[in-house]
Enzyme design. Sequence first.
Site, PDB file in Angstrom:
ATOM      1  N   LEU A  56     -11.757  -4.955 -26.782  1.00 61.45           N
ATOM      2  CA  LEU A  56     -11.954  -4.283 -25.491  1.00 61.45           C
ATOM      3  C   LEU A  56     -10.787  -4.505 -24.526  1.00 61.45           C
ATOM      4  CD1 LEU A  56     -15.771  -4.814 -24.763  1.00 61.45           C
ATOM      5  CD2 LEU A  56     -14.636  -2.892 -25.880  1.00 61.45           C
ATOM      6  N   ASP A  60     -18.187  -4.727 -34.990  1.00 58.17           N
ATOM      7  CA  ASP A  60     -16.809  -4.226 -34.890  1.00 58.17           C
ATOM      8  C   ASP A  60     -15.789  -5.310 -34.553  1.00 58.17           C
ATOM      9  OD1 ASP A  60     -17.978  -1.782 -35.294  1.00 58.17           O
ATOM     10  OD2 ASP A  60     -17.739  -1.082 -33.241  1.00 58.17           O
ATOM     11  N   CYS A 105      -5.347   1.680   6.488  1.00 54.14           N
ATOM     12  CA  CYS A 105      -6.160   0.510   6.818  1.00 54.14           C
ATOM     13  C   CYS A 105      -5.744  -0.070   8.167  1.00 54.14           C
ATOM     14  CB  CYS A 105      -6.046  -0.545   5.722  1.00 54.14           C
ATOM     15  SG  CYS A 105      -4.389  -1.207   5.469  1.00 54.14           S
ATOM     16  N   PRO A 128     -26.011   2.872 -29.570  1.00 52.74           N
ATOM     17  CA  PRO A 128     -27.077   3.738 -29.042  1.00 52.74           C
ATOM     18  C   PRO A 128     -28.181   2.991 -28.300  1.00 52.74           C
ATOM     19  CG  PRO A 128     -27.182   3.608 -31.440  1.00 52.74           C
ATOM     20  CD  PRO A 128     -25.885   3.001 -31.038  1.00 52.74           C
ATOM     21  N   HIS A 180       0.851  -1.179   0.000  1.00 50.52           N
ATOM     22  CA  HIS A 180       0.000   0.000   0.000  1.00 50.52           C
ATOM     23  C   HIS A 180       0.896   1.241   0.000  1.00 50.52           C
ATOM     24  CE1 HIS A 180      -3.883  -2.069   1.692  1.00 50.52           C
ATOM     25  NE2 HIS A 180      -3.390  -2.663   0.625  1.00 50.52           N
ATOM     26  N   GLU A 208       1.386   3.714   2.057  1.00 43.91           N
ATOM     27  CA  GLU A 208       2.131   4.030   3.267  1.00 43.91           C
ATOM     28  C   GLU A 208       3.399   3.175   3.383  1.00 43.91           C
ATOM     29  OE1 GLU A 208      -2.321   4.368   4.391  1.00 43.91           O
ATOM     30  OE2 GLU A 208      -1.048   3.274   2.970  1.00 43.91           O
ATOM     31  N   ARG A 247     -10.462   2.977 -20.233  1.00 45.61           N
ATOM     32  CA  ARG A 247     -10.601   1.521 -20.123  1.00 45.61           C
ATOM     33  C   ARG A 247      -9.638   0.971 -19.081  1.00 45.61           C
ATOM     34  NH1 ARG A 247     -10.186  -1.334 -25.818  1.00 45.61           N
ATOM     35  NH2 ARG A 247     -12.013  -0.028 -26.236  1.00 45.61           N
ATOM     36  N   GLU A 301     -19.126   0.680 -23.133  1.00 48.71           N
ATOM     37  CA  GLU A 301     -18.716   1.044 -24.492  1.00 48.71           C
ATOM     38  C   GLU A 301     -19.634   0.302 -25.439  1.00 48.71           C
ATOM     39  OE1 GLU A 301     -14.609   1.278 -25.703  1.00 48.71           O
ATOM     40  OE2 GLU A 301     -13.939   0.809 -23.672  1.00 48.71           O
ATOM     41  N   ALA A 359     -22.785   6.449 -35.996  1.00 49.73           N
ATOM     42  CA  ALA A 359     -22.443   5.469 -37.037  1.00 49.73           C
ATOM     43  C   ALA A 359     -23.296   5.761 -38.262  1.00 49.73           C
ATOM     44  CB  ALA A 359     -22.695   4.043 -36.543  1.00 49.73           C
TER      45      ALA A 359
END
Length: 371
Positions: free
Chosen positions: A206, A202, A77, A306, A53, A55, A186, A303, A164
């Site tokens: 991703l 497409d 924590c 419409p 972490h 710290e 992303r 992503e 599109a």
Amino acid sequence: MATELNTRMMARALQLARRGQYSCMPNPHVGCVLERDGAVIGEGFTQPAGGNHAEVQALAEAGDASGATAYVTLEPCSHIGKTGPCADALITAGVSRVFAAIEDPNPLVAGNGLDKLRAAGIEVEVGLLEADARKVIPGFISRMTGGRGRVRAKLAMSLDGRTAMASGESQWITGPAARADVQRLRAMSCAVITGIGTVLSDDCSLTVRAAELGLPVAEAELASLNQPLRVVLDSNLQTPASAAILDGAAPTLICHDEKLDASTAIVASGVDRLALGGDENGLNLAQLIDYLSARQSNEILVECGPRLAGAFVREGLLDELIVYMAPVLMGSAARPLLDLPLEAMAQKIPLQIEDMRKVGDDWRMTAIPQY
């Protein structure tokens, strides 16, 4: 009362925190600065899950932190997870004062770390640059306080609001700078959701691609090692065996109607599957978000086309819209930004514009729906 030095040190801690935003999920990205006699003696930020972490990183850099002041963007924590309690590490190191920007909303911590520091005789102050710190980890705060991660949709459109051509052709509306910005969005996400329509039209992968992030090499490589969960909404199990989404390059979840059994191709691919309820309008999106949040998804990116984007808006599930606008016209026959058939002005959904900036030749607008 915080001094100018205190504020400057916490601002530096917030800068450091953002360096972990692409690589430490599902942990919140935290920054830490150790200061003694006005000089920085150690800095750190959250490493990938299972690593140090912030710290502990800062203490390791400092070596001797006795008498130092620690500036941490989130309460240290106090519980044992994959690493030991950071509150204990600060106590052992002998720091004399701790500034924490935010009390941790995680029920496992929730003030316990601060109480432990105070019990050890360490002076504790909470709230320095709190508003700024909350903007660094909004998804984590949302999941801890409301049970759901932050849901954002990324959309690209022309100046006349089209995404599109009527044929479905959409590559590329925006330029390379905007696409690199999307790669970073992303990379910040725990899960990326798309629809089967986008997969079929497409053949999207991703994935987070280091070479396209526009980040320093080491940071980009680290980000690409922590791929987000790819989620495909595929009610009727139409994902073909040859789809890039099934290539094994990143963890993948195929969501389908609970009345159907997974196809042989999807089963053979080894990806995770989730049966969801639904109706004539599609799969149960709220059920999906609850599932992803239970999987510790702080940041969820949508992503898609419409139709699915409009469904998220209609159900009030989008916390933020990120729209990239290209300086082109695509004409009235092209597809709209959202499938959102509103008929009266009284039905319009107000948006609060949070940010607008130029990205290469395009413009990026960030808006919060006011449901």
